[in-house]
Design an enzyme around this catalytic site. Structure first.
Site, PDB file in Angstrom:
ATOM      1  N   ALA A  20      76.328   3.429 -31.116  1.00  0.00           N
ATOM      2  CA  ALA A  20      75.188   2.886 -31.859  1.00  0.00           C
ATOM      3  C   ALA A  20      75.527   1.603 -32.602  1.00  0.00           C
ATOM      4  O   ALA A  20      74.766   1.167 -33.457  1.00  0.00           O
ATOM      5  CB  ALA A  20      74.684   3.944 -32.839  1.00  0.00           C
ATOM      6  N   ASN A  46      80.045   8.386 -36.268  1.00  0.00           N
ATOM      7  CA  ASN A  46      80.984   8.283 -35.147  1.00  0.00           C
ATOM      8  C   ASN A  46      81.266   6.816 -34.835  1.00  0.00           C
ATOM      9  O   ASN A  46      82.336   6.471 -34.328  1.00  0.00           O
ATOM     10  CB  ASN A  46      80.432   9.000 -33.920  1.00  0.00           C
ATOM     11  CG  ASN A  46      80.470  10.506 -34.101  1.00  0.00           C
ATOM     12  OD1 ASN A  46      81.532  11.109 -34.091  1.00  0.00           O
ATOM     13  ND2 ASN A  46      79.314  11.121 -34.315  1.00  0.00           N
ATOM     14  N   HIS A  56      73.613  -0.533 -39.239  1.00  0.00           N
ATOM     15  CA  HIS A  56      75.062  -0.622 -39.400  1.00  0.00           C
ATOM     16  C   HIS A  56      75.451  -2.087 -39.552  1.00  0.00           C
ATOM     17  O   HIS A  56      74.962  -2.938 -38.798  1.00  0.00           O
ATOM     18  CB  HIS A  56      75.795  -0.055 -38.173  1.00  0.00           C
ATOM     19  CG  HIS A  56      75.381   1.339 -37.820  1.00  0.00           C
ATOM     20  ND1 HIS A  56      75.723   2.435 -38.576  1.00  0.00           N
ATOM     21  CD2 HIS A  56      74.640   1.821 -36.793  1.00  0.00           C
ATOM     22  CE1 HIS A  56      75.217   3.529 -38.019  1.00  0.00           C
ATOM     23  NE2 HIS A  56      74.553   3.177 -36.935  1.00  0.00           N
TER      24      HIS A  56
HETATM   25  N1  LIG Z   1      79.431   7.357 -30.740  1.00  0.00           N
HETATM   26  C1  LIG Z   1      78.269   7.048 -31.305  1.00  0.00           C
HETATM   27  O1  LIG Z   1      77.977   5.886 -31.603  1.00  0.00           O
HETATM   28  C2  LIG Z   1      77.285   8.119 -31.571  1.00  0.00           C
HETATM   29  C3  LIG Z   1      77.643   9.429 -31.405  1.00  0.00           C
HETATM   30  N2  LIG Z   1      76.735  10.414 -31.632  1.00  0.00           N
HETATM   31  C4  LIG Z   1      77.199  11.783 -31.452  1.00  0.00           C
HETATM   32  O2  LIG Z   1      76.955  12.189 -30.103  1.00  0.00           O
HETATM   33  C5  LIG Z   1      76.768  13.597 -30.053  1.00  0.00           C
HETATM   34  C6  LIG Z   1      75.462  13.915 -29.314  1.00  0.00           C
HETATM   35  O3  LIG Z   1      74.379  13.331 -30.021  1.00  0.00           O
HETATM   36  P1  LIG Z   1      72.871  13.833 -29.772  1.00  0.00           P
HETATM   37  O4  LIG Z   1      72.611  14.001 -28.332  1.00  0.00           O
HETATM   38  O5  LIG Z   1      72.002  12.969 -30.571  1.00  0.00           O
HETATM   39  O6  LIG Z   1      72.942  15.261 -30.476  1.00  0.00           O
HETATM   40  P2  LIG Z   1      71.896  16.471 -30.337  1.00  0.00           P
HETATM   41  O7  LIG Z   1      72.041  17.263 -31.595  1.00  0.00           O
HETATM   42  O8  LIG Z   1      70.568  15.973 -29.947  1.00  0.00           O
HETATM   43  O9  LIG Z   1      72.494  17.305 -29.119  1.00  0.00           O
HETATM   44  C7  LIG Z   1      73.750  17.916 -29.154  1.00  0.00           C
HETATM   45  C8  LIG Z   1      73.672  19.141 -28.238  1.00  0.00           C
HETATM   46  O10 LIG Z   1      74.999  19.643 -28.058  1.00  0.00           O
HETATM   47  C9  LIG Z   1      74.988  21.062 -28.215  1.00  0.00           C
HETATM   48  N3  LIG Z   1      76.323  21.427 -28.702  1.00  0.00           N
HETATM   49  C10 LIG Z   1      76.892  21.138 -29.893  1.00  0.00           C
HETATM   50  N4  LIG Z   1      78.150  21.587 -29.935  1.00  0.00           N
HETATM   51  C11 LIG Z   1      78.384  22.199 -28.746  1.00  0.00           C
HETATM   52  C12 LIG Z   1      79.506  22.864 -28.184  1.00  0.00           C
HETATM   53  N5  LIG Z   1      80.666  23.012 -28.867  1.00  0.00           N
HETATM   54  N6  LIG Z   1      79.397  23.381 -26.928  1.00  0.00           N
HETATM   55  C13 LIG Z   1      78.219  23.236 -26.246  1.00  0.00           C
HETATM   56  N7  LIG Z   1      77.131  22.614 -26.711  1.00  0.00           N
HETATM   57  C14 LIG Z   1      77.212  22.100 -27.954  1.00  0.00           C
HETATM   58  C15 LIG Z   1      73.851  21.366 -29.183  1.00  0.00           C
HETATM   59  O11 LIG Z   1      73.338  22.666 -28.955  1.00  0.00           O
HETATM   60  C16 LIG Z   1      72.828  20.279 -28.831  1.00  0.00           C
HETATM   61  O12 LIG Z   1      71.897  20.713 -27.853  1.00  0.00           O
HETATM   62  C17 LIG Z   1      76.774  14.077 -31.513  1.00  0.00           C
HETATM   63  O13 LIG Z   1      78.047  14.560 -31.875  1.00  0.00           O
HETATM   64  C18 LIG Z   1      76.466  12.811 -32.278  1.00  0.00           C
HETATM   65  O14 LIG Z   1      76.946  12.846 -33.614  1.00  0.00           O
HETATM   66  C19 LIG Z   1      75.448  10.121 -31.972  1.00  0.00           C
HETATM   67  C20 LIG Z   1      75.064   8.833 -32.166  1.00  0.00           C
HETATM   68  C21 LIG Z   1      75.958   7.728 -32.044  1.00  0.00           C
HETATM   69  O1  LIG Z   2      73.295   6.763 -34.116  1.00  0.00           O
HETATM   70  C1  LIG Z   2      73.720   6.136 -35.098  1.00  0.00           C
HETATM   71  O2  LIG Z   2      73.104   5.203 -35.652  1.00  0.00           O
HETATM   72  C2  LIG Z   2      75.068   6.431 -35.638  1.00  0.00           C
HETATM   73  C3  LIG Z   2      75.499   7.817 -35.527  1.00  0.00           C
HETATM   74  O3  LIG Z   2      74.743   8.762 -35.604  1.00  0.00           O
HETATM   75  C4  LIG Z   2      76.928   8.053 -35.337  1.00  0.00           C
HETATM   76  O4  LIG Z   2      77.689   7.080 -35.297  1.00  0.00           O
HETATM   77  O5  LIG Z   2      77.329   9.234 -35.253  1.00  0.00           O
END
Ligand SMILES: NC(=O)C1=CN([C@@H]2O[C@H](COP(=O)(O)OP(=O)(O)OC[C@H]3O[C@@H](n4cnc5c(N)ncnc54)[C@H](O)[C@@H]3O)[C@@H](O)[C@H]2O)C=CC1
Ligand SMILES: O=C([O-])CC(=O)C(=O)O
Length: 271
Positions: A124, A192, A222
């Site tokens: 992000a 993250n 950000h």
């Molecule tokens: N690297 C980056 O810039 C970003 C990273 N993220 C991270 O990416 C990940 C996914 O984000 P979203 O899709 O928005 O989240 P979300 O909450 O919409 O979906 C996550 C899914 O993973 C499942 N889950 C969680 N832990 C699990 C496990 N140990 N085993 C199996 N299933 C599991 C949940 O039930 C949920 O359906 C999150 O950890 C989030 O914080 C989000 C935004 C930016």
């Molecule tokens: O999606 C975003 O803006 C940032 C976020 O949640 C992450 O870095 O985990």
């Protein structure tokens, strides 16, 4: 075509599966996993191509070329090492899990020994290209200021542990200032991006993070600021949050899809 396994069928997992299913990425979804059966079922219903199945991560590790983690830091801690040891490529979105230096080194060493690759999308945030180039010389400071609406921050461990109630907030408030290592533990679903910036730049203990709760905005913002031998860099991004998960910005999912395209494309553009 590469066979992909998806761990996590929330917002990002769904967007990745749709992109592959539409043909935008030349790959095949082999299997999906979520500990919520309902979420996995919703994604399966969307997919029209290939023969995707619900399957356990252990089966993906045996059968896939690439596993995409888009679930949680816990999922990274559980599945990254077995994937790397088995020579399977891995894309990680819950990058904060790598703040533990021993774990990071173990996964890195396992990937080096087996020949697998670990992909970390820019997520992000923007500016990872410039920061990576800048890190080839001396960098004196890196800071990230994240500003999110209250709904995007609710439930974070740091707020709960420190009894911080944001429900009546009327004005922007600095709720956290510390290292990236502390930030990704206190706000595992929010910053993250700071883990990714730490890995590109000067590490988790030297990267400074500020988190502002702002009831007056609807975007996830950000700001990255870097000083070093190269000069001075400032980057600001105003992200639309996902309609499904206010903590996550739409750009994070787009960056995962773009990274998949890069992996499958003969042209490699940018650092
Ligand atoms: N690297 C980056 O810039 C970003 C990273 N993220 C991270 O990416 C990940 C996914 O984000 P979203 O899709 O928005 O989240 P979300 O909450 O919409 O979906 C996550 C899914 O993973 C499942 N889950 C969680 N832990 C699990 C496990 N140990 N085993 C199996 N299933 C599991 C949940 O039930 C949920 O359906 C999150 O950890 C989030 O914080 C989000 C935004 C930016
Ligand atoms: O999606 C975003 O803006 C940032 C976020 O949640 C992450 O870095 O985990």
């Amino acid at each position: 075509m590469i066979k992909i396994g998806i761990i996590g069928c929330g917002f990002i997992g769904t967007q990745i599966c749709s992109a592959v299913d539409s043909g935008a990425v030349p790959a095949e979804i082999f299997g999906i996993f979520d500990f919520s059966e309902a979420k996995a079922d919703d994604v399966l219903k969307l997919l029209k191509t290939g023969n995707p199945q619900k399957c356990a991560p252990e089966e993906m590790i045996e059968s896939c070329d690439l596993i995409v983690e888009c679930a949680s830091q816990d999922a990274v801690l559980k599945y990254a090492l077995p994937a790397a040891e088995n020579g399977v490529d891995l894309m990680v979105l819950s990058v904060g899990a790598f703040q533990n230096p021993d774990f990071y080194q173990k996964v890195r060493d396992a990937a080096a020994a087996s020949g697998s690759k670990i992909y970390i999308p820019s997520g992000a945030i923007a500016g990872t290209d410039g920061l990576k180039s800048a890190a080839m010389a001396n960098i004196s400071s890196v800071s990230v200021t994240t500003r999110k609406p209250v709904s995007g921050l609710s439930g974070s461990p740091y707020l709960i542990e420190n009894n911080i109630d944001l429900s009546e907030l009327k004005e922007p408030k600095l709720i956290f200032e510390g290292t990236a290592a502390e930030a990704v533990v206190g706000f595992p679903k929010n910053v993250n991006v700071c883990a990714t910036i730490s890995l590109c730049g000067i590490g988790f203990d030297k990267t400074v993070v500020r988190i502002i709760a702002d009831p007056t905005i609807s975007e996830n913002m950000h700001e990255l600021e870097v000083y070093g031998d190269f000069g001075h860099m400032k980057m600001a991004i105003e992200n639309k949050p996902s309609p499904k998960n206010p903590k996550t910005s739409y750009l994070a999912a787009l960056s995962a899809v773009s990274t998949l395209k890069k992996i499958t494309d003969p042209m490699q553009i940018g650092v």
